[in-house]
Motif scaffolding. Sequence first.
Motif, PDB file in Angstrom:
ATOM      1  N   SER A 148       0.731  -1.105   0.104  1.00  0.00           N
ATOM      2  CA  SER A 148      -0.085   0.155  -0.302  1.00  0.00           C
ATOM      3  C   SER A 148       0.996   1.953   0.385  1.00  0.00           C
ATOM      4  N   VAL A 150       1.067   4.629   1.660  1.00  0.00           N
ATOM      5  CA  VAL A 150       0.327   5.065   3.303  1.00  0.00           C
ATOM      6  C   VAL A 150       0.875   6.371   2.783  1.00  0.00           C
ATOM      7  N   ALA A 170      -0.732   5.649  -7.035  1.00  0.00           N
ATOM      8  CA  ALA A 170      -1.193   4.329  -6.541  1.00  0.00           C
ATOM      9  C   ALA A 170      -1.346   4.341  -8.295  1.00  0.00           C
ATOM     10  N   GLN A 175      -1.404   0.011  -6.679  1.00  0.00           N
ATOM     11  CA  GLN A 175      -1.098  -0.713  -5.151  1.00  0.00           C
ATOM     12  C   GLN A 175      -2.056   0.530  -4.693  1.00  0.00           C
ATOM     13  N   PRO A 176      -2.578   0.082  -3.429  1.00  0.00           N
ATOM     14  CA  PRO A 176      -3.833   0.512  -3.249  1.00  0.00           C
ATOM     15  C   PRO A 176      -3.414   1.534  -2.411  1.00  0.00           C
ATOM     16  N   VAL A 177      -4.292   2.681  -1.109  1.00  0.00           N
ATOM     17  CA  VAL A 177      -4.186   4.088  -0.745  1.00  0.00           C
ATOM     18  C   VAL A 177      -4.523   3.535   0.502  1.00  0.00           C
ATOM     19  N   LYS A 178      -3.828   3.807   1.430  1.00  0.00           N
ATOM     20  CA  LYS A 178      -4.240   3.965   2.745  1.00  0.00           C
ATOM     21  C   LYS A 178      -3.822   5.196   2.991  1.00  0.00           C
ATOM     22  N   ARG A 217      -8.273   1.496  -5.140  1.00  0.00           N
ATOM     23  CA  ARG A 217      -8.249   1.016  -4.378  1.00  0.00           C
ATOM     24  C   ARG A 217      -7.891   1.686  -2.811  1.00  0.00           C
ATOM     25  N   ALA A 218      -8.838   3.100  -1.974  1.00  0.00           N
ATOM     26  CA  ALA A 218      -8.623   3.440  -0.904  1.00  0.00           C
ATOM     27  C   ALA A 218      -9.164   3.261   0.491  1.00  0.00           C
ATOM     28  N   ARG A 219      -8.749   2.884   1.429  1.00  0.00           N
ATOM     29  CA  ARG A 219      -8.889   2.985   2.527  1.00  0.00           C
ATOM     30  C   ARG A 219      -8.561   3.693   3.975  1.00  0.00           C
ATOM     31  N   ALA A 238       4.224  -1.411   3.433  1.00  0.00           N
ATOM     32  CA  ALA A 238       3.711   0.116   2.594  1.00  0.00           C
ATOM     33  C   ALA A 238       4.654  -0.138   1.839  1.00  0.00           C
TER      34      ALA A 238
END
Length: 279
Positions: A148, A150, A170, A175-178, A217-219, A238
């Motif tokens: 991720s 971050v 991203a 890659q996803p984002v946190k 994709r983000a959380r 990360a």
Amino acid sequence: MRKHILVGIDETPESQVALHWAVGAAQGRGLPVRVIRAFLNELQRWPGTALEGYVPPEVPRKKFQRQLDEAVEYARDRLGYDGASGWLAQEDPATAILTEAPAAELVVLGSRSPNKLSAAFLGSVATAVAAKAPCPVVVVRHPRRTGSIVVGVDGSELSEDALAFAFEEAERTGQPVKAVHCWQPAEEAGAPATRQLREVWLADSLAPYEEKYPAVRARAYVVGDRPSVVLTDMSASASLVVVGSRGRGGVAGLLLGSVSQSLLHHAQSPVAIVRGGAG
């Protein structure tokens, strides 16, 4: 004038990691790489040694040129002949990099692996460049990896720039984002309600970026702890940690914020320091 990825190298293994990371970033952005190998001879570094009868050691210019040529050749093998250039700079490394930074989209530097000594003291080149460069600076100590991205979020304009950088990276890397917002509850009794408000605010802050980058994709994470602690812990898995910086050049620009400083010393992933307006 076309932008490029600027990377500083020396004789250390960490600078080779930085070179590889920079070439990968250039491939993802469709940009060339500019490699700098800077050095000072002993009299330039310590003018006080110019005493009568003192003969300074010969500067191994050919060795430095060979290191530069090998780095440029590595980049050209992957980016094409026009995809890389180099400069053998006889001046302080930080000064040389900052001289070329205005024409760069991104500066990439290596840093020694964290241990008791390097955690207490980071090389002056990475510190000075991260504090004063007019573009984002990525400091790396490990090869590129998946994981991720971050990003620290605090509601400031600087964190907006960091968010923009994180989502752009991203989208390029898949890659996803946190997105992480940290706070320290002043009164435990009101903490649950305050946390809920912050969670709603963070979700609203991410909404424009999720709309602009639908494939990312983000959380969102709201954590009741110090940002330096939380982001360092999350860096273990990360691919990149992104934060904003308030450095402004001159004397003031020599000082990074406490979170940025802590991450440069302790993070286990590359760290991107994003200046205001860089997004």
